[in-house]
Design an enzyme around this catalytic site. Structure first.
Site, short mmCIF file in Angstrom:
data_model
loop_
_atom_site.label_atom_id
_atom_site.label_comp_id
_atom_site.label_asym_id
_atom_site.label_seq_id
_atom_site.Cartn_x
_atom_site.Cartn_y
_atom_site.Cartn_z
N LYS A 210 1.75 -5.70 -3.46
CA LYS A 210 2.01 -4.74 -4.39
C LYS A 210 3.19 -5.46 -5.23
CE LYS A 210 4.41 -0.10 -4.90
NZ LYS A 210 4.66 0.93 -4.60
N GLU A 216 5.50 -13.63 3.36
CA GLU A 216 4.15 -14.06 4.28
C GLU A 216 3.02 -14.31 3.61
OE1 GLU A 216 6.37 -11.32 4.82
OE2 GLU A 216 6.39 -11.02 6.95
N GLY A 270 2.49 1.30 -0.46
CA GLY A 270 2.16 0.33 0.18
C GLY A 270 0.98 0.83 1.45
N ARG A 271 1.61 1.65 2.12
CA ARG A 271 0.75 2.20 3.24
C ARG A 271 -0.27 3.35 3.13
NH1 ARG A 271 5.83 2.83 3.56
NH2 ARG A 271 6.91 4.92 3.80
N GLU A 356 6.40 3.75 9.74
CA GLU A 356 7.37 3.23 8.42
C GLU A 356 7.49 4.37 7.59
OE1 GLU A 356 6.57 -0.87 6.47
OE2 GLU A 356 5.70 0.29 5.03
N HIS A 387 -8.23 1.83 31.48
CA HIS A 387 -7.96 0.83 32.62
C HIS A 387 -6.85 -0.14 32.25
CE1 HIS A 387 -11.95 1.76 34.18
NE2 HIS A 387 -12.43 1.96 32.95
N LYS A 515 14.37 -8.71 6.49
CA LYS A 515 13.91 -9.72 5.43
C LYS A 515 14.81 -10.52 4.65
CE LYS A 515 10.01 -6.97 3.67
NZ LYS A 515 9.47 -6.38 2.31
O1 F6P Z 1 6.75 -3.80 5.48
C1 F6P Z 1 7.47 -3.31 4.21
C2 F6P Z 1 6.33 -3.57 2.89
O2 F6P Z 1 7.10 -3.43 1.89
C3 F6P Z 1 5.18 -2.47 3.21
O3 F6P Z 1 5.65 -1.17 2.89
C4 F6P Z 1 3.92 -3.02 2.72
O4 F6P Z 1 2.83 -2.27 2.84
C5 F6P Z 1 4.12 -4.56 2.97
O5 F6P Z 1 5.50 -4.78 3.07
C6 F6P Z 1 3.75 -5.47 1.96
O6 F6P Z 1 4.25 -5.23 0.73
P1 F6P Z 1 3.41 -6.04 -0.42
O7 F6P Z 1 2.18 -5.39 -0.67
O8 F6P Z 1 4.30 -5.58 -1.37
O9 F6P Z 1 3.24 -7.59 -0.11
#
Ligand code: F6P
Length: 546
Positions: A210, A216, A270-271, A356, A387, A515
């Site tokens: 987003k 990452e 995002g979620r 979250e 189990h 972060k």
């Molecule tokens: O974990 C924090 C967060 O901002 C989430 O809300 C989001 O889904 C994820 O990181 C990834 O963010 P982006 O889509 O901006 O890479």
């Protein structure tokens, strides 16, 4: 207009009434509730959009439900539902709407952000996605050397990963396009393992972020691009990389042309973004028709949530019962128990959604909460989970609330196994509720010939307290439509809980601090000191020598 909402939900008459009721309820057993109401198994159910909820195994009676509905009304749930669907900026700390429902609605639906209709833009992106997906699936879109795309790699994390990953896994038998892969972790092992199975000429990368600023995702995308270029050339990026983002500038800076970017909007959290272009990998793998069915299922649940009175409303019931168990009955956590191998990623997805969204320590007004917000949500598929940790659910001193989810029909040829799966699922829910008394154990063991001291010593280990609450959710089968409905059900349940707790479910400031510290460690030109323990660990791994 409703009366102003009191500052802390816990200081309200409805909360106090629920607390008093819970105290009176302390010794009530679910089994007694069944004895008192022979129709309980028929009354404590709710069904719509193909999803059947049996909540008769909750520690709740009509009085509990009446008090919970009063609590919901007191917290203005009706009005909040209207605000959410009306595009009001319910995400107050970021001044944004939360209009993910617009992503799965038909073009004519009247969703508006700041008064502006969003339907056309949503539909335009969906049509571009579908056209692109068809080109890749038909072999019209080819790699730089003219080869067909056989594999598609989604690079994203959190909401840019968990939703499409779950959908591809849950609907895997229906995949008839390029094979989907998912890379999220900044642990390069995931990318390395994925790439080792792929060929650059036939691989398409979808970089999903987003913000297009997530460390990452950018690290994975840069390494994936280097891998591609090392056997093709820099121009190949155009045929092998597309992006999904709200940040066109950052996408261009990465070297992906705007034509190869699929946008979405800041009113999509995002979620909650699976339904937007974030679902592109799933759409390419499954085809636009199935992706549409997923959206239709979610839209049907939106309509149910929006229009159905609270008493017969699936997300409302789930949300109220979750709060009842957590805040009033003291359940230690919430366990997801999907009895469906294809929902093995459901808990991972639901964890981000719930924790979250609702892992907040302040109300919408910024006041500290004086009650628990989200429970820990966890779990795995049955029957495997039986189990692993079900021992604790049955006998541990803490009580955990459980959501069982079971598809009625299987999509494999081994019918006898689905019968066994079903029996396991129902038996576990029943056992958690019934428990087993010392007298019952004694009788059982005596029948096996045990007696005297050996009998008495054996009994306590075989007693189960029972009275442990659970929901049973039946879905007809795991197809795209019902999966969409199930995910939207849990999205709205999360929202309902947030309204009851008076918190904002759509921001996530808590993720930022970690972060920031990571960034400090990585970007400083000199050695950074965070705290004595971390400093020592940095020396131990020779962080600065690498
Ligand atoms: O974990 C924090 C967060 O901002 C989430 O809300 C989001 O889904 C994820 O990181 C990834 O963010 P982006 O889509 O901006 O890479």
């Amino acid at each position: 207009m409703n009366a102003p909402i009191p500052k802390s939900p816990s200081a309200t008459p409805a909360w106090r009434a629920l607390s008093a009721h819970a105290a009176r309820f302390a010794d009530v057993r679910i089994a007694d509730l069944f004895a008192a109401d022979p129709q309980r198994a028929q009354h404590y159910v709710c069904e719509d959009v193909g999803i059947y909820l049996d909540y008769s195994k909750q520690r709740a009676n009509h009085e509990t439900l009446d008090l919970l509905f009063s609590f919901a009304r007191q917290q203005g749930l009706d009005a909040w539902r209207t605000r959410l669907f009306g595009g009001e900026h319910v995400n107050n700390t970021e001044n944004r709407a939360a209009l993910h429902m617009a992503l799965r609605a038909p073009r004519v639906a009247d969703f508006r952000d700041a008064g502006r209709r969003v339907g056309d833009e949503v539909q335009d992106v969906r049509e571009r996605m579908a056209a692109f997906a068809e080109r890749v699936r038909d072999g019209e879109w080819r790699g730089a050397t003219g080869k067909r795309i056989t594999d598609i790699v989604n690079i994203g994390i959190g909401g840019s990963d968990l939703g499409p990953r779950l959908v591809c896994s849950a609907l895997s038998p229906a995949i008839d396009g390029p094979r989907p892969h998912f890379v999220a972790n900044v642990d390069g092992a995931e990318l390395h393992q994925t790439l080792s199975r792929l060929r650059p000429e036939t691989t398409l990368f979808v970089v999903v972020s987003k913000t297009f600023a997530t460390q990452e995702t950018l690290a994975n995308a840069l390494h994936a691009r280097a891998w591609l270029i090392s056997s093709l050339d820099i121009e190949a990026t155009a045929q092998h990389f597309v992006a999904v983002s709200t940040n066109e500038e950052a996408v261009s800076a990465f070297g992906i042309a705007p034509d190869n970017m699929f946008g979405f909007w800041d009113w999509v959290g995002g979620r909650y973004s699976l339904w937007s272009a974030v679902g592109l990998t799933a759409m390419v793998a499954l085809g636009p028709r199935r992706f549409d069915a997923l959206l239709r299922g979610a839209h049907a649940m939106d309509t149910h949530f929006r229009r159905t009175p609270l008493e017969h409303n699936l997300p409302v019931l789930l949300g109220l019962l979750a709060v009842w168990n957590h805040n009033f009955l003291g359940c230690a956590s919430h366990v997801m128990a999907p009895y469906a191998q294809r929902l093995s990623l459901f808990s991972d997805w639901a964890q981000q959604l719930e924790m979250e969204s609702n892992g907040k320590g302040v109300t919408r007004d910024g006041l500290p909460v004086d009650f628990q917000t989200t429970p820990v949500l966890w779990g795995n598929v049955g029957s495997n989970a039986q189990h692993a940790y079900f021992q604790m659910l049955h006998q541990g001193p803490a009580v955990h609330a459980v959501d069982f989810i079971l598809p009625v029909f299987a999509d494999h040829p081994f019918r006898d196994m689905h019968r066994k799966l079903t029996a396991n699922c129902f038996a576990q829910a029943s056992a958690l509720m019934r428990g087993k008394t010392a007298d019952e154990v004694r009788e059982e063991l005596q029948a096996k010939g045990l007696e005297g001291d050996a009998l008495e010593a054996a009994i306590p280990h075989r007693v189960f307290p029972g009275n442990r609450p659970s929901n049973m959710l039946l879905i007809p089968r795991i197809d795209a439509f019902h999966l969409g409905a199930l995910l939207a059900l849990y999205e709205h349940r999360t929202f309902v809980e947030s309204v009851l707790w008076g918190i904002n479910a759509f921001d996530q400031w808590g993720v930022e601090f970690g972060k920031q510290l990571t960034k400090r460690l990585l970007e400083s030109e000199t050695e950074v000191s965070l705290d004595p323990s971390t400093d020592e660990l940095m020396r131990k791994v020779q962080f600065y020598a690498r």
